[in-house]
Design an enzyme around this catalytic site. Structure first.
Site, PDB file in Angstrom:
ATOM      1  N   ARG A 174       0.800  -1.215   0.000  1.00  0.00           N
ATOM      2  CA  ARG A 174       0.000   0.000   0.000  1.00  0.00           C
ATOM      3  C   ARG A 174       0.843   1.280   0.000  1.00  0.00           C
ATOM      4  O   ARG A 174       0.454   2.298   0.578  1.00  0.00           O
ATOM      5  CB  ARG A 174      -0.966   0.016   1.194  1.00  0.00           C
ATOM      6  CG  ARG A 174      -1.968  -1.128   1.204  1.00  0.00           C
ATOM      7  CD  ARG A 174      -2.860  -1.131  -0.049  1.00  0.00           C
ATOM      8  NE  ARG A 174      -3.702  -2.302  -0.045  1.00  0.00           N
ATOM      9  CZ  ARG A 174      -3.354  -3.477  -0.590  1.00  0.00           C
ATOM     10  NH1 ARG A 174      -2.196  -3.595  -1.205  1.00  0.00           N
ATOM     11  NH2 ARG A 174      -4.155  -4.516  -0.531  1.00  0.00           N
ATOM     12  N   SER A 213     -10.713   0.857   3.057  1.00  0.00           N
ATOM     13  CA  SER A 213     -10.051   0.445   4.299  1.00  0.00           C
ATOM     14  C   SER A 213      -9.276   1.630   4.859  1.00  0.00           C
ATOM     15  O   SER A 213      -8.360   2.141   4.214  1.00  0.00           O
ATOM     16  CB  SER A 213      -9.106  -0.726   4.030  1.00  0.00           C
ATOM     17  OG  SER A 213      -9.825  -1.859   3.594  1.00  0.00           O
ATOM     18  N   GLU A 253      -4.496   4.571   5.881  1.00  0.00           N
ATOM     19  CA  GLU A 253      -4.169   4.339   4.476  1.00  0.00           C
ATOM     20  C   GLU A 253      -4.459   5.561   3.610  1.00  0.00           C
ATOM     21  O   GLU A 253      -3.689   5.864   2.697  1.00  0.00           O
ATOM     22  CB  GLU A 253      -4.949   3.129   3.948  1.00  0.00           C
ATOM     23  CG  GLU A 253      -4.609   2.759   2.528  1.00  0.00           C
ATOM     24  CD  GLU A 253      -5.213   1.444   2.102  1.00  0.00           C
ATOM     25  OE1 GLU A 253      -5.538   1.322   0.901  1.00  0.00           O
ATOM     26  OE2 GLU A 253      -5.383   0.548   2.941  1.00  0.00           O
TER      27      GLU A 253
END
Length: 362
Positions: free
Chosen positions: A169, A246, A354
């Site tokens: 990520r 998320s 994130e």
């Protein structure tokens, strides 16, 4: 070439994020070609004007105060399929293309490689920045190169995927504003078969073994079904999808004593009995934990709400923090801090956001 016109009135950035949060932009420009995008960025940099490059707004948390500068929305479009040899295909896509529409386009053309990334909101240009991934596939698996505008030199250059520092990520582009993605190239396969299925839940739902290939159309349909069940496919009437996906990344810790410490704390919270905790390999001496598992066992259930119900965890997926319709960015960050601190207190594991935070902090 004339610089594209900007909005004469402040534009609400909440209208351009999937969270539907964020204050106004002092100036807003919609760049519909790569040349326009380059010109706007160069002009803002030359004038030392603060600049926010906006894609689909699906991985963005913008302050309630908005952005005191120029916001340029990437509205570029264009796709090209080049069939090479031995069933190999290169797909070139402009940064402003809708990601899921591109995935659907590849599936309709019987191309394999992107089908597991179906249903992810946002634009193509954002996918290499955070190394988007889902259901066992990451952008790093298929990315060939990107064309970048280097804001320091003002030059456009092609950068191979190997030079982007793609990891879980993240990339060398994430959290920085020194380059803008103009287009990306992906290596796919012809013939209608997916990449090997690597995610156990997906394999089980498809009725195949991990490592098998399946028809790309079946994989896309199944991934979309799974994502809808978790509130991860945008729906304007479903507040569970008013999120940034998320919100926390899965934490990576050292194996051995660090994992044992988490297990001991989890066991104590469960009354002293044995606990099975999901872990995933994350490189030599490291393992990845499930953020959702930690959040749930720290006492935050699906639908857990805060700020008089203005924000909550999704009723379908504990990793998504959602705007229930009247929230502010301050509300969302308060819930995020509560969850982060609760997991830290329960397990000694620090969760990290994130999404990219603009004008605000957690």
């Amino acid at each position: 070439m004339t610089t594209p016109p900007s909005a004469t009135e402040p534009v609400a950035l909440a209208d351009h994020t999937t969270l539907r949060l964020g204050g106004p932009a002092a100036r807003f420009v919609n760049a519909t070609t790569a040349a326009e995008l380059v010109e706007v960025v160069r002009a803002a940099d030359a004038a030392r004007e603060p600049l926010l490059v906006l894609g689909g707004g699906s991985n963005l948390v913008i302050a309630d105060s908005g952005f005191d500068g120029a916001v340029v929305r990437i509205g570029t479009s264009g796709r090209r399929i080049d069939r090479l040899s031995d069933g190999r295909v290169q797909l070139t896509v402009e940064a402003g293309e809708d990601w899921d529409e591109v995935v659907a386009h590849t599936v309709a053309n019987d191309l394999g490689g992107l089908e597991c990334l179906s249903g992810i909101p946002g634009l193509v240009g954002a996918t290499p920045v955070q190394n988007v991934g889902a259901y066992g596939v990451e952008i790093t698996d298929v990315l060939v190169s990107v064309d970048l505008l280097d804001r320091e030199s003002g030059q456009v250059r092609m950068v191979p995927a190997a030079e982007l520092g793609l990891a879980y990520r993240t990339s060398v582009l994430k959290g920085k504003d020194n380059a803008v993605v103009l287009r990306a190239r992906f290596a796919l396969t012809d013939g209608g078969k997916s990449a090997p299925i690597a995610y156990a839940e997906l394999a089980r739902t498809l009725g195949v073994q991990v490592g098998d290939r399946a028809p790309v159309r079946d994989v896309r349909d199944t991934v979309l079904e799974l994502r809808r069940g978790k509130g991860m496919v945008l729906d304007p009437v479903d507040n569970d999808t008013w999120s940034a996906g998320s919100f926390f990344t899965n934490p990576i810790i050292g194996e051995g004593d660090e994992v044992l410490s988490v297990l001991e704390r989890a066991s104590a919270r469960a009354g002293g009995g044995p606990v099975t905790m999901p872990t995933y390999p994350a490189g030599e001496g490291r393992v990845k934990l499930s953020a959702a598992w930690l959040i749930e066992r720290a006492g935050f259930h699906k639908g857990y709400s805060a700020r008089d119900g203005r924000v909550s965890l999704s009723t379908k997926h504990t990793l998504a923090l959602t705007n229930r319709g009247s929230a502010s960015t301050e509300d969302l960050l308060a819930l995020a801090a509560e969850v982060r601190d609760g997991v830290d207190a329960a397990f000694g594991v620090r969760l990290h956001p994130e999404p990219v935070l603009v004008g605000c902090a957690l």
